[in-house]
Design a protein around this motif. Structure first.
Motif, PDB file in Angstrom:
ATOM      1  N   ALA A 103       0.839  -1.207   0.000  1.00  0.00           N
ATOM      2  CA  ALA A 103       0.000   0.000   0.000  1.00  0.00           C
ATOM      3  C   ALA A 103       0.871   1.253   0.000  1.00  0.00           C
ATOM      4  CB  ALA A 103      -0.929  -0.019   1.210  1.00  0.00           C
ATOM      5  N   ARG A 104       1.925   1.239   0.810  1.00  0.00           N
ATOM      6  CA  ARG A 104       2.847   2.376   0.816  1.00  0.00           C
ATOM      7  C   ARG A 104       3.567   2.506  -0.537  1.00  0.00           C
ATOM      8  NH1 ARG A 104       5.359   0.868   4.839  1.00  0.00           N
ATOM      9  NH2 ARG A 104       7.139  -0.138   3.830  1.00  0.00           N
ATOM     10  N   TYR A 105       3.958   1.389  -1.121  1.00  0.00           N
ATOM     11  CA  TYR A 105       4.657   1.417  -2.409  1.00  0.00           C
ATOM     12  C   TYR A 105       3.754   1.944  -3.514  1.00  0.00           C
ATOM     13  CZ  TYR A 105       7.009  -0.241  -6.613  1.00  0.00           C
ATOM     14  OH  TYR A 105       7.608  -0.315  -7.846  1.00  0.00           O
ATOM     15  N   VAL A 106       2.464   1.599  -3.475  1.00  0.00           N
ATOM     16  CA  VAL A 106       1.519   2.081  -4.493  1.00  0.00           C
ATOM     17  C   VAL A 106       1.411   3.598  -4.437  1.00  0.00           C
ATOM     18  CG1 VAL A 106      -0.926   2.141  -5.101  1.00  0.00           C
ATOM     19  CG2 VAL A 106       0.206  -0.040  -4.751  1.00  0.00           C
ATOM     20  N   GLN A 107       1.382   4.153  -3.233  1.00  0.00           N
ATOM     21  CA  GLN A 107       1.315   5.610  -3.122  1.00  0.00           C
ATOM     22  C   GLN A 107       2.559   6.270  -3.712  1.00  0.00           C
ATOM     23  OE1 GLN A 107      -1.381   7.249  -2.171  1.00  0.00           O
ATOM     24  NE2 GLN A 107      -2.415   5.274  -1.820  1.00  0.00           N
ATOM     25  N   GLU A 108       3.715   5.711  -3.428  1.00  0.00           N
ATOM     26  CA  GLU A 108       4.947   6.251  -4.002  1.00  0.00           C
ATOM     27  C   GLU A 108       4.953   6.086  -5.520  1.00  0.00           C
ATOM     28  OE1 GLU A 108       8.003   4.107  -2.071  1.00  0.00           O
ATOM     29  OE2 GLU A 108       7.730   5.074  -0.094  1.00  0.00           O
ATOM     30  N   LEU A 109       4.461   4.955  -6.000  1.00  0.00           N
ATOM     31  CA  LEU A 109       4.443   4.702  -7.444  1.00  0.00           C
ATOM     32  C   LEU A 109       3.536   5.696  -8.156  1.00  0.00           C
ATOM     33  CD1 LEU A 109       5.526   2.686  -9.578  1.00  0.00           C
ATOM     34  CD2 LEU A 109       3.424   1.374  -9.252  1.00  0.00           C
ATOM     35  N   LYS A 110       2.422   5.994  -7.546  1.00  0.00           N
ATOM     36  CA  LYS A 110       1.502   6.950  -8.169  1.00  0.00           C
ATOM     37  C   LYS A 110       2.146   8.336  -8.267  1.00  0.00           C
ATOM     38  CE  LYS A 110      -2.909   4.775  -6.874  1.00  0.00           C
ATOM     39  NZ  LYS A 110      -4.146   4.927  -6.076  1.00  0.00           N
ATOM     40  N   GLN A 111       2.841   8.726  -7.202  1.00  0.00           N
ATOM     41  CA  GLN A 111       3.498  10.034  -7.254  1.00  0.00           C
ATOM     42  C   GLN A 111       4.601  10.064  -8.305  1.00  0.00           C
ATOM     43  OE1 GLN A 111       2.660  12.786  -5.636  1.00  0.00           O
ATOM     44  NE2 GLN A 111       0.966  11.753  -4.584  1.00  0.00           N
ATOM     45  N   GLU A 112       5.370   9.014  -8.401  1.00  0.00           N
ATOM     46  CA  GLU A 112       6.440   8.965  -9.400  1.00  0.00           C
ATOM     47  C   GLU A 112       5.873   8.981 -10.822  1.00  0.00           C
ATOM     48  OE1 GLU A 112      10.377   6.205 -10.442  1.00  0.00           O
ATOM     49  OE2 GLU A 112       8.869   5.543  -8.987  1.00  0.00           O
ATOM     50  N   ARG A 113       4.856   8.188 -11.029  1.00  0.00           N
ATOM     51  CA  ARG A 113       4.227   8.151 -12.366  1.00  0.00           C
ATOM     52  C   ARG A 113       3.649   9.515 -12.726  1.00  0.00           C
ATOM     53  NH1 ARG A 113      -0.976   7.710 -13.898  1.00  0.00           N
ATOM     54  NH2 ARG A 113      -1.412   6.839 -15.976  1.00  0.00           N
ATOM     55  N   LYS A 114       3.049  10.166 -11.758  1.00  0.00           N
ATOM     56  CA  LYS A 114       2.463  11.473 -12.018  1.00  0.00           C
ATOM     57  C   LYS A 114       3.523  12.489 -12.447  1.00  0.00           C
ATOM     58  CE  LYS A 114      -0.319  15.035  -9.751  1.00  0.00           C
ATOM     59  NZ  LYS A 114      -1.004  15.426  -8.483  1.00  0.00           N
ATOM     60  N   GLN A 214      12.048   6.275 -20.648  1.00  0.00           N
ATOM     61  CA  GLN A 214      12.971   5.344 -20.006  1.00  0.00           C
ATOM     62  C   GLN A 214      12.702   5.270 -18.503  1.00  0.00           C
ATOM     63  OE1 GLN A 214      15.066   3.355 -21.567  1.00  0.00           O
ATOM     64  NE2 GLN A 214      15.740   2.426 -19.618  1.00  0.00           N
ATOM     65  N   LYS A 215      12.452   6.438 -17.916  1.00  0.00           N
ATOM     66  CA  LYS A 215      12.121   6.459 -16.490  1.00  0.00           C
ATOM     67  C   LYS A 215      10.793   5.738 -16.221  1.00  0.00           C
ATOM     68  CE  LYS A 215      14.596  10.765 -15.533  1.00  0.00           C
ATOM     69  NZ  LYS A 215      14.466  12.174 -15.075  1.00  0.00           N
ATOM     70  N   ILE A 216       9.827   5.942 -17.077  1.00  0.00           N
ATOM     71  CA  ILE A 216       8.545   5.241 -16.925  1.00  0.00           C
ATOM     72  C   ILE A 216       8.734   3.734 -17.066  1.00  0.00           C
ATOM     73  CG2 ILE A 216       6.272   4.922 -17.939  1.00  0.00           C
ATOM     74  CD1 ILE A 216       6.292   7.893 -18.701  1.00  0.00           C
ATOM     75  N   GLN A 217       9.593   3.341 -17.999  1.00  0.00           N
ATOM     76  CA  GLN A 217       9.873   1.919 -18.180  1.00  0.00           C
ATOM     77  C   GLN A 217      10.519   1.326 -16.932  1.00  0.00           C
ATOM     78  OE1 GLN A 217      12.374   1.092 -21.555  1.00  0.00           O
ATOM     79  NE2 GLN A 217      12.516  -1.095 -21.090  1.00  0.00           N
ATOM     80  N   GLU A 218      11.504   2.050 -16.366  1.00  0.00           N
ATOM     81  CA  GLU A 218      12.141   1.562 -15.147  1.00  0.00           C
ATOM     82  C   GLU A 218      11.151   1.485 -13.997  1.00  0.00           C
ATOM     83  OE1 GLU A 218      15.272   4.286 -14.531  1.00  0.00           O
ATOM     84  OE2 GLU A 218      16.534   3.532 -16.183  1.00  0.00           O
ATOM     85  N   MET A 219      10.274   2.494 -13.909  1.00  0.00           N
ATOM     86  CA  MET A 219       9.245   2.473 -12.870  1.00  0.00           C
ATOM     87  C   MET A 219       8.339   1.253 -13.024  1.00  0.00           C
ATOM     88  SD  MET A 219       6.086   5.142 -12.358  1.00  0.00           S
ATOM     89  CE  MET A 219       5.322   4.464 -13.843  1.00  0.00           C
ATOM     90  N   GLU A 220       7.947   0.967 -14.242  1.00  0.00           N
ATOM     91  CA  GLU A 220       7.061  -0.167 -14.496  1.00  0.00           C
ATOM     92  C   GLU A 220       7.765  -1.491 -14.195  1.00  0.00           C
ATOM     93  OE1 GLU A 220       3.401  -1.912 -15.688  1.00  0.00           O
ATOM     94  OE2 GLU A 220       4.022   0.072 -15.005  1.00  0.00           O
ATOM     95  N   GLU A 221       9.038  -1.564 -14.513  1.00  0.00           N
ATOM     96  CA  GLU A 221       9.785  -2.798 -14.242  1.00  0.00           C
ATOM     97  C   GLU A 221       9.955  -3.006 -12.738  1.00  0.00           C
ATOM     98  OE1 GLU A 221      13.351  -2.331 -16.446  1.00  0.00           O
ATOM     99  OE2 GLU A 221      12.452  -2.885 -18.376  1.00  0.00           O
ATOM    100  N   ARG A 222      10.158  -1.891 -11.999  1.00  0.00           N
ATOM    101  CA  ARG A 222      10.224  -2.024 -10.545  1.00  0.00           C
ATOM    102  C   ARG A 222       8.899  -2.504  -9.966  1.00  0.00           C
ATOM    103  NH1 ARG A 222      12.695   3.064 -10.792  1.00  0.00           N
ATOM    104  NH2 ARG A 222      10.845   3.997  -9.821  1.00  0.00           N
ATOM    105  N   ARG A 223       7.819  -2.026 -10.536  1.00  0.00           N
ATOM    106  CA  ARG A 223       6.500  -2.491 -10.080  1.00  0.00           C
ATOM    107  C   ARG A 223       6.341  -3.997 -10.319  1.00  0.00           C
ATOM    108  NH1 ARG A 223       2.018  -4.064 -12.329  1.00  0.00           N
ATOM    109  NH2 ARG A 223       2.844  -3.668 -14.410  1.00  0.00           N
ATOM    110  N   ILE A 224       6.783  -4.462 -11.477  1.00  0.00           N
ATOM    111  CA  ILE A 224       6.673  -5.888 -11.798  1.00  0.00           C
ATOM    112  C   ILE A 224       7.528  -6.712 -10.839  1.00  0.00           C
ATOM    113  CG2 ILE A 224       7.136  -7.616 -13.566  1.00  0.00           C
ATOM    114  CD1 ILE A 224       6.495  -5.433 -15.655  1.00  0.00           C
ATOM    115  N   VAL A 225       8.758  -6.213 -10.576  1.00  0.00           N
ATOM    116  CA  VAL A 225       9.639  -6.927  -9.638  1.00  0.00           C
ATOM    117  C   VAL A 225       9.020  -6.951  -8.240  1.00  0.00           C
ATOM    118  CG1 VAL A 225      11.879  -6.843  -8.484  1.00  0.00           C
ATOM    119  CG2 VAL A 225      11.731  -6.435 -10.956  1.00  0.00           C
ATOM    120  N   LYS A 226       8.393  -5.848  -7.858  1.00  0.00           N
ATOM    121  CA  LYS A 226       7.767  -5.774  -6.540  1.00  0.00           C
ATOM    122  C   LYS A 226       6.640  -6.789  -6.412  1.00  0.00           C
ATOM    123  CE  LYS A 226       7.688  -3.596  -2.581  1.00  0.00           C
ATOM    124  NZ  LYS A 226       8.854  -3.566  -1.689  1.00  0.00           N
ATOM    125  N   ILE A 227       5.854  -6.918  -7.457  1.00  0.00           N
ATOM    126  CA  ILE A 227       4.775  -7.917  -7.422  1.00  0.00           C
ATOM    127  C   ILE A 227       5.369  -9.322  -7.285  1.00  0.00           C
ATOM    128  CG2 ILE A 227       2.972  -9.005  -8.802  1.00  0.00           C
ATOM    129  CD1 ILE A 227       2.170  -6.307  -9.821  1.00  0.00           C
TER     130      ILE A 227
END
Length: 617
Positions: A103-114, A214-227
């Motif tokens: 839940a904490r990671y999702v909040q950080e991910l949303k801010q980064e994506r934004k 590239q940053k969005i791609q890295e963010m998405e890959e971190r999300r996949i690794v986190k899952i």
């Protein structure tokens, strides 16, 4: 492989895809949260189930758990409770290590994506602004060129017309020159803006957008690794409790293996054993005998007593025979002492033996009970009728069979000893505290503990008296319980006058029974009284028992109780019944003087050749 080069024109699709990734992550968080709720609910239900079948304190169920099968079931309940605890552990660890963290990671991910997509939109807006400027300068340059062409054509037309004044021609020429200059300036401006736009466009598609993507791609890959890590953690948390759950199941298997059917069978024996002996065989009653129908031999004595010397019935009548049994034998069974005889004195002086043993008095109620026992040839539980009528349980548990009574008395003695030990420990603690107060008066007043110490001592004394009372009853029961032979069969109906709690409590139960009825007991007692009178009338001419030897008194014995006889040291008497194993020998001094003396007080000389040859004259 880079989204910045491969997907340079898929800004909107990437925005949708990253939002879908966040939705998947939130869906997984919701799944884990519901799993933890299920684990908690399952653990709660298991605990409630285990608690439901736990034995209640101070209830009958608690006594049943002495058996190994019930103990195994109790172990299963406890292991099930521990098993439920592991499911609670799963729920707690999943909540703390997966749900909360994700839940904490999702909040950080949303801010980064934004922030990334905000930079992308800002770059898009900048390139669009440059494009608009380019279009504006291009239209202006086109308009100025057209205006310059029209001004040139108008000048040439005016210059060819002879009717136009020279001033008008000059004016047209100047206007054409101005338009040409404006078109030239517009061209230069358009060329400059175009170069700038091309530069911005190159930066946009080859620098800004690739970096952002590239940053969005890295963010998405971190999300996949986190899952992936969360899914692995999800499995590991289950695996961590599997060994403990395995131990719980092993404990259930071990409890099942510990079941001992033989031990449970022995516990049943200990729980319900009465201590009575089975009744003897009932003999055939021959009604063809030409005599008055009376009570059979078996109804008066045990069949195992046949063949023994006939005993004298106390009373004045002699000579007549009771069918199948002599009156003196019946009275011997009813009156012979069953109390252990006293040991011989250390010296031969008469003062060394104070009164000798106490022989039980021949009371009416013991006689009726004993005669009723011989009539039925079955052991009788006294006071059982009073229990059926709802009477209170006697303090000495005399309403119970001997073996059960012994167990209850032993349990009561143990409880009293434990309570007494607690009080003694408390007394020791108070004494130590008082010593501390005496040495250090500032800590407290020693006199303040005197009242408490006195109270504890009184409690100890009360418990000691109570324990001695129950120990006396226990000693009485333990003296009755061992397997008895002929002596026990002779004495089983007698009642000890010195230790009569069971009999007295039985009589009290009958007297205090709610309905006040004595029907069977009183009627039986009356019948025995009548029969005893009939015995005296019908056996007036019975012959005395024959002497089987002689004896010499080694010590003086004062026989003050009924059934015993006094002897003087050195006196010679006749032996009419030898010791049956109970420590008593029956002797005769004269025709009307006979009774029991301790075997250890006399030296017996039996006549082995004549059975009944030596008779008292």
């Amino acid at each position: 492989m880079s989204w910045g080069t491969e997907l340079w024109d898929q800004f909107d699709n990437l925005e949708k895809h990253t939002q879908w990734g966040i939705d998947i992550l939130e869906k997984y968080i919701k799944f884990v949260k519901e799993r933890t709720e299920i684990e908690l609910s399952y653990a709660k239900q298991l605990r409630n189930l285990s608690k439901k079948y736990q034995p209640k304190k101070n209830s009958k169920d608690e006594e049943e758990y002495r058996y190994t099968a019930c103990q195994a079931f109790l172990s299963t309940l406890n292991e099930t409770n521990d098993y439920a605890g592991q499911h609670e552990v799963i729920s707690e660890t999943m909540t703390s290590q997966i749900t909360v963290e994700l839940a904490r990671y999702v909040q950080e991910l949303k801010q980064e994506r934004k922030s990334y997509f905000h930079d992308g939109r800002k770059a898009q807006q900048h390139i669009e602004t440059c494009w608009k400027q380019l279009e504006s300068s291009k239209r202006r340059f086109e308009r100025d060129c057209k205006e310059a062409d029209r001004a040139q054509q108008y000048f040439e037309k005016m210059d060819a017309d002879i009717n136009v004044t020279k001033a008008d021609v000059e004016k047209a020429r100047q206007q054409a020159q101005i338009r040409h200059q404006m078109a030239k300036d517009s061209k230069a401006d358009y060329s400059s803006i175009l170069q700038k736009f091309n530069h911005e466009q190159h930066e946009y598609y080859h620098t800004h957008i690739p970096n952002i993507f590239q940053k969005i791609q890295e963010m998405e890959e971190r999300r996949i690794v986190k899952i992936g890590k969360s899914l692995k953690k999800y499995a590991e948390l289950d695996q961590e409790v599997i060994p403990i759950i395995g131990k719980c199941l092993d404990g259930i298997v071990k409890a099942a293996d510990s079941i001992d059917q033989k031990n449970d069978s022995q516990l049943v024996i200990e729980a319900y054993k009465s201590g009575f002996e089975p009744p003897g065989d009932i003999e055939f009653e021959d009604y063809t005998q030409p005599m008055k129908r009376t009570v059979s031999d078996n109804s008066l004595s045990n069949s195992r007593g046949e063949g023994k010397p006939e005993l004298k019935f106390g009373g004045k009548s002699k000579g007549k025979l009771w069918p199948f049994i002599k009156k003196n034998k019946l009275m011997s069974l009813l009156t012979s002492p069953h109390q252990p005889p006293p040991p011989p004195p250390a010296s031969a002086s008469p003062s060394a033996v104070p009164n000798g043993p106490q022989s039980p008095k021949q009371q009416k109620e013991p006689l009726s009970h004993r005669f009723n026992e011989f009539m039925t040839s079955k052991p009788k539980i006294h006071c059982f009728r009073s229990l059926k009528r709802g009477g209170a349980t006697p303090e000495d548990f005399s309403n119970l069979p001997p073996e059960q009574r012994r167990k209850r008395l032993q349990q009561k003695v143990d409880e009293l000893n434990k309570e007494m030990q607690k009080e003694m420990d408390q007394r020791d603690a108070i004494t130590k505290m008082k010593d501390v107060y005496l040495k250090n008066p500032q800590m407290g007043d020693p006199a303040s503990l005197d009242h408490k110490l006195t109270e504890v001592n009184q409690n100890i004394e009360k418990l000691r008296v109570e324990a001695q009372k129950f120990e006396a009853w226990l000693a009485e029961v333990e003296g009755i319980l061992p397997a008895r032979g002929e002596q026990a069969r002779r004495q089983s109906g007698m009642y000890d006058t010195q230790n009569p709690p069971a009999i007295n409590s039985c009589a009290q139960d009958r007297e205090s029974s709610p309905d006040g009825s004595y029907t069977e007991e009183q009627s039986q007692e009356s019948e025995v009284k009548v029969l005893a009178t009939d015995f005296d009338d019908e056996f007036d001419d019975e012959e005395p028992l024959p002497a089987i030897g002689t004896c010499k008194a080694l010590y003086t014995f004062e026989g003050q109780n009924e059934g015993t006889i006094s002897v003087v040291e050195g006196e010679t008497l006749y032996v009419i019944e030898e010791d049956k194993g109970d420590g008593w020998t029956r002797i005769r001094r004269s025709e009307d003087e006979e009774g029991y003396v301790p075997t250890s007080y006399v030296e017996v000389y039996l006549d082995k050749n004549a059975k009944g040859a030596k008779t008292y004259i």
